[in-house]
Design an enzyme around this catalytic site. Structure first.
Site, mmCIF file in Angstrom:
data_model
loop_
_atom_site.group_PDB
_atom_site.id
_atom_site.type_symbol
_atom_site.label_atom_id
_atom_site.label_comp_id
_atom_site.label_asym_id
_atom_site.label_seq_id
_atom_site.Cartn_x
_atom_site.Cartn_y
_atom_site.Cartn_z
ATOM 1 N N HIS A 9 -20.327 50.955 -2.842
ATOM 2 C CA HIS A 9 -21.598 51.708 -2.881
ATOM 3 C C HIS A 9 -21.441 52.994 -3.690
ATOM 4 C CE1 HIS A 9 -24.627 49.808 -0.344
ATOM 5 N NE2 HIS A 9 -23.740 49.577 0.609
ATOM 6 N N GLY A 33 -21.197 50.129 8.808
ATOM 7 C CA GLY A 33 -20.763 50.983 7.709
ATOM 8 C C GLY A 33 -21.961 51.528 6.961
ATOM 9 N N GLN A 39 -26.795 55.546 0.373
ATOM 10 C CA GLN A 39 -27.784 54.794 1.162
ATOM 11 C C GLN A 39 -28.770 55.712 1.877
ATOM 12 O OE1 GLN A 39 -24.544 52.130 3.010
ATOM 13 N NE2 GLN A 39 -26.335 50.814 2.949
ATOM 14 N N CYS A 50 -25.972 44.245 4.488
ATOM 15 C CA CYS A 50 -26.005 45.657 4.097
ATOM 16 C C CYS A 50 -27.285 46.265 4.653
ATOM 17 C CB CYS A 50 -25.993 45.763 2.575
ATOM 18 S SG CYS A 50 -26.080 47.454 1.955
ATOM 19 N N LEU A 51 -27.198 47.454 5.209
ATOM 20 C CA LEU A 51 -28.388 48.117 5.749
ATOM 21 C C LEU A 51 -29.428 48.392 4.661
ATOM 22 C CD1 LEU A 51 -26.734 50.580 8.293
ATOM 23 C CD2 LEU A 51 -28.230 48.650 8.833
ATOM 24 N N HIS A 111 -16.668 47.170 0.921
ATOM 25 C CA HIS A 111 -18.129 47.183 0.769
ATOM 26 C C HIS A 111 -18.638 48.617 0.579
ATOM 27 C CE1 HIS A 111 -22.290 45.707 1.984
ATOM 28 N NE2 HIS A 111 -22.413 47.017 2.113
ATOM 29 N N GLU A 112 -18.179 49.520 1.434
ATOM 30 C CA GLU A 112 -18.670 50.913 1.369
ATOM 31 C C GLU A 112 -18.157 51.633 0.127
ATOM 32 O OE1 GLU A 112 -21.079 51.453 3.187
ATOM 33 O OE2 GLU A 112 -20.733 49.812 4.595
HETATM 34 C C1 QAP Z 1 -21.219 46.581 5.517
HETATM 35 O O1 QAP Z 1 -23.209 46.455 6.715
HETATM 36 C C2 QAP Z 1 -20.390 45.468 6.118
HETATM 37 O O2 QAP Z 1 -29.478 42.966 7.177
HETATM 38 C C3 QAP Z 1 -22.097 47.267 6.508
HETATM 39 O O3 QAP Z 1 -31.066 43.414 9.305
HETATM 40 C C4 QAP Z 1 -20.917 44.181 6.198
HETATM 41 O O4 QAP Z 1 -23.665 47.436 8.668
HETATM 42 C C5 QAP Z 1 -19.130 45.714 6.592
HETATM 43 C C6 QAP Z 1 -27.346 45.252 9.039
HETATM 44 C C7 QAP Z 1 -20.167 43.161 6.765
HETATM 45 C C8 QAP Z 1 -18.385 44.701 7.166
HETATM 46 C C9 QAP Z 1 -18.900 43.414 7.249
HETATM 47 C C10 QAP Z 1 -27.799 44.416 8.053
HETATM 48 C C11 QAP Z 1 -28.172 45.487 10.138
HETATM 49 C C12 QAP Z 1 -26.050 45.920 8.959
HETATM 50 C C13 QAP Z 1 -29.037 43.804 8.152
HETATM 51 C C14 QAP Z 1 -23.993 46.634 7.826
HETATM 52 C C15 QAP Z 1 -29.856 44.043 9.253
HETATM 53 C C16 QAP Z 1 -29.411 44.889 10.242
HETATM 54 C C17 QAP Z 1 -25.219 45.832 7.899
HETATM 55 CO CO CO Z 2 -24.037 48.349 2.205
#
Ligand code: QAP
Ligand code: CO
Length: 150
Positions: A134, A46, A51, A88-89, A130-131
């Site tokens: 943001h 997401g 972001q 989270c990215l 989550h999104e």
């Molecule tokens: C939000 O998060 C989310 O730390 C999106 O090193 C989280 O895509 C939605 C990511 C959990 C549903 C469940 C994070 C990639 C990606 C990092 C992400 C990383 C590499 C996070």
């Molecule tokens: Co995020």
């Protein structure tokens, strides 16, 4: 198709409230395409427009079931509860336990401005919540009950 720079924690843009999208034009379509490519390249599920430094209410999600675009999303129903790992990215390498609704229904517009409703459970419900947060300048960090050590 372009990869955009992902803003990280500490960048003040991540704590700002995003503006309602009014123009469903080519510029929005390019933003959404770039957000999707940027998310995929970083192996995310997401990504929200702030972001990538754009203060607009636009989100892309792909939990492995295909691309979902949510413009001006509003969660209109929530039920149940789930507690699980979240990242989270914009906060690379940090994961924590977050409690979310187990099921949500969101009302949103598509890239052409047409309104629709979407109901998601479990991982999809978590991603939508989550999104959506943001877009109001909130990071998952403030909801973490327990940080997960590696
Ligand atoms: C939000 O998060 C989310 O730390 C999106 O090193 C989280 O895509 C939605 C990511 C959990 C549903 C469940 C994070 C990639 C990606 C990092 C992400 C990383 C590499 C996070
Ligand atoms: Co995020």
């Amino acid at each position: 198709m372009a990869i955009r720079e992902i803003r990280t924690e500490g960048d003040e843009i991540l704590s700002k409230k995003c503006k309602v999208v009014q123009n469903f034009d080519m510029k929005l379509h390019i933003l959404l395409d770039d957000m999707y490519d940027t998310m995929k390249k970083s192996e995310g599920v997401g990504l929200a427009a702030p972001q990538v430094g754009i203060l607009k209410r636009a989100v892309v999600i792909d939990i492995g079931e295909g691309k979902i675009e949510l413009i001006n999303p509003e969660i209109i129903e929530e039920s149940g509860e789930q507690t699980g790992s979240e990242g989270c990215l914009s906060v690379p390498g940090v994961y924590g336990e977050v409690t979310r609704p187990n099921k949500v229904t969101v009302k949103a517009q598509d890239r052409d401005g047409k309104w629709f409703k979407l109901t998601g459970e479990e991982l999809l419900a978590r991603a939508i919540c989550h999104e959506a947060e943001h877009l109001d300048g909130k990071l998952f960090l403030e909801r973490v009950t327990k940080f997960i050590e590696d």
